[in-house]
Scaffold this active site. Structure first.
Site, PDB file in Angstrom:
ATOM      1  N   CYS A  15       0.801  -1.233   0.000  1.00  7.85           N
ATOM      2  CA  CYS A  15       0.000   0.000   0.000  1.00  7.85           C
ATOM      3  C   CYS A  15       0.829   1.277   0.000  1.00  7.85           C
ATOM      4  O   CYS A  15       0.304   2.341  -0.241  1.00  7.85           O
ATOM      5  CB  CYS A  15      -1.039   0.005   1.114  1.00  7.85           C
ATOM      6  SG  CYS A  15      -0.356   0.088   2.761  1.00  7.85           S
ATOM      7  N   ARG A  16       2.133   1.187   0.253  1.00  9.24           N
ATOM      8  CA  ARG A  16       2.942   2.415   0.209  1.00  9.24           C
ATOM      9  C   ARG A  16       3.806   2.512  -1.050  1.00  9.24           C
ATOM     10  O   ARG A  16       4.583   3.426  -1.199  1.00  9.24           O
ATOM     11  CB  ARG A  16       3.893   2.443   1.421  1.00  9.24           C
ATOM     12  CG  ARG A  16       3.196   2.555   2.739  1.00  9.24           C
ATOM     13  CD  ARG A  16       2.794   3.991   3.030  1.00  9.24           C
ATOM     14  NE  ARG A  16       2.441   4.148   4.409  1.00  9.24           N
ATOM     15  CZ  ARG A  16       2.612   5.243   5.122  1.00  9.24           C
ATOM     16  NH1 ARG A  16       3.158   6.300   4.571  1.00  9.24           N
ATOM     17  NH2 ARG A  16       2.239   5.293   6.375  1.00  9.24           N
TER      18      ARG A  16
END
Lengths: 248, 275
Positions: A190-191
């Site tokens: 997700c990053r």
């Protein structure tokens, strides 16, 4: 590539390029297709000599591992990349410092603790939810015994460990492989967009093509012992290696 | 609408009567009685079986007890799938109660994820919610929430508190009227006919021309085998929360009302029973 996300078609395209280069460099990547479809993933196995040291992170301050300047699995990549937004200058500056071009074995030569040879299997799978590649991996001893999450953690370099532990979602977790259904370790995606954005922006500003998967892999791979030889980027731009030391 | 809110409650409070029996190869000090429990469809095995563990530990020595795991007719049960999905996929057309075998040895780590604590379940649950919102709202809604809001979603599930959960979850179910629905629908299609664990791809609730997509449209695109051929008897059942919704049901409505607490629509394709 104008956005910091990757659609599936581009993912396939980047994988094909990476595969071609891997074949020339004999780096061992292969494409595994899902039965009867175009979907699939990149796969590579590697032997890795690892010091399995289960001491907690804080005991490593001042240990001899930190005074080893040229340990390939962390040199030049000790940046805030995986957890906080990345400063493009810090990535490029750190990579410029990388001098171990010839060393493409992910051998963490830390002198403390006991050394073991482990078999690692790495998969690069596309996530349509996050529009990014995701790194899955599993590890076992040569006798076939699977490594536990604790054992995998203890083989992650202390510098990376601190970064990952501070943000639980950006860490290594045990997950079900979306195509195979078996437990694999995974670096949470997700990053990814956050740290890829400045890399892609810089490439766009300099009118250089960039292989998203290759750039992404060069950031996340070393965390789990997967080294990406610099020759991948010098091959892509034989003239760029003369005019600029900035790899893709 | 009053009817739609009832659906939310019915989904939340769905239960499966289950009988837990200890694997006969486990070493016990005396005979173990089976343990009966009503399992919430929307929760996870390792979250709701503390009582099961305590029950069997009473007849076992500590040294014979390792990580607990569950199996149904030889198939290890994946704790990270919602309980209702496991039941619909493996046991839906069998006689109740659902008979699950409990193991404390020989954890099958090539098949099952380890679950050392409830924080692992929480991390998995929150990860699903975040992934669903990445699909629905480009993560904008979940990222705008505070840490305590995330906690409220988890605590609502853990403590079986419908109102506490939905006070926060309703935000994840909102969309602007001009969009007509979420950006993409979070769904997973499960089947046991092939090795692939599930199918999950991008699919919009509304077509570019403005047509509302239905459950049938989703299956036609993602798993056409599930759909009956004209004139032929139905070979497969399409099951969500133990029922077979009409294929004409709008996907957006299903996503808002029949999703699990993890915000995913879990769809099971099972062979039609031949009596």
């Amino acid at each position: 590539m104008s956005s910091s996300v990757l659609d599936e078609q581009n993912f396939h395209h980047c994988c094909r390029l990476l595969l071609q280069q891997s074949e020339q460099l004999k780096d061992g990547w292969s494409w595994e297709a899902v039965q009867g479809s175009e979907e699939g993933y990149l796969r590579k196995t590697a032997l890795r000599s690892v010091v399995t040291d289960s001491r907690p992170v804080w005991d490593h301050e001042g240990s001899s591992s930190e005074s080893e300047p040229h340990t390939p699995c962390h040199t030049g990549l000790d940046q805030s990349g995986l957890v906080a937004p990345v400063d493009a200058d810090s990535i490029e500056g750190d990579i410029d410092d990388e001098e171990d071009e010839g060393e493409d074995e992910g051998a963490c030569t830390v002198s403390e603790g006991s050394s073991q040879v482990l078999q690692y299997e790495y998969h690069i799978v596309y996530s349509c939810s996050y529009c990014t590649p995701v790194l899955y991996f599993r590890a076992s001893t040569l006798e076939g015994k699977s490594l536990s999450l604790e054992e995998v953690w203890s083989s992650v370099h202390p510098n990376f460990r601190l970064r990952l532990q501070n943000s639980p979602l950006n860490t290594i977790t045990l997950q079900e492989h979306p195509l195979l259904g078996q437990p694999f370790f995974m670096l949470h995606p997700c990053r990814t967009e956050e740290f890829m954005r400045p890399v892609l922006q810089a490439a766009q500003d300099q009118h250089r093509p960039v292989n998203y998967v290759l750039s992404w892999l060069s950031v996340v791979g070393p965390v789990v012992g997967l080294d990406v030889p610099l020759k991948y980027s010098t091959q892509l731009h034989p003239t760029a290696s003369l005019s600029s030391t900035k790899p893709d | 609408m009053a009817d739609d809110k009832d659906v939310l409650r019915d989904v939340w409070f769905g239960r499966i009567p289950t009988c837990f029996t200890l694997n006969q190869d486990e070493v016990t000090e005396r005979e173990a009685e089976p343990y009966y429990l009503l399992l919430p469809r929307v929760s996870y095995l390792t979250l709701v079986t503390d009582k099961v563990k305590k029950h069997f530990l009473k007849v076992m020595k500590a040294e014979d007890v390792e990580e607990m795991w569950f199996e149904y007719e030889g198939t290890p049960l994946k704790w990270h799938y919602p309980i209702g999905v496991l039941f619909d996929l493996h046991a839906s057309n069998t006689v109740l109660p659902w008979s699950i075998t409990v193991h404390f040895k020989n954890f099958p780590d090539r098949d099952l994820l380890h679950c050392p604590s409830s924080s692992v379940i929480e991390a998995h649950f929150m990860s699903s919610i975040k992934e669903a919102d990445a699909l629905k709202h480009k993560s904008q809604v979940v990222n705008d929430m505070q840490k305590k809001d995330h906690k409220q979603l988890w605590m609502g599930l853990q403590n079986d508190k419908f109102d506490q959960f939905w006070a926060m979850n309703r935000k994840l179910m909102e969309y602007s009227t001009e969009d007509g629905g979420f950006r993409y629908i979070p769904f997973r299609i499960y089947q046991t006919m092939s090795d692939r664990p599930f199918i999950q791809k991008l699919f919009r609730p509304v077509s570019p021309e403005g047509n509302v997509h239905t459950l049938g449209d989703l299956l036609k695109e993602m798993y056409p085998t599930a759909l009956p051929n004209d004139g032929e008897p139905k070979r497969y059942q399409v099951v969500i929360h133990g029922i077979e919704p009409l294929l004409e049901t709008p996907l957006q409505w299903l996503s808002e009302h029949l999703s699990h607490p993890d915000n995913f629509l879990h769809i099971c394709i099972i062979p039609t029973p031949t009596d």
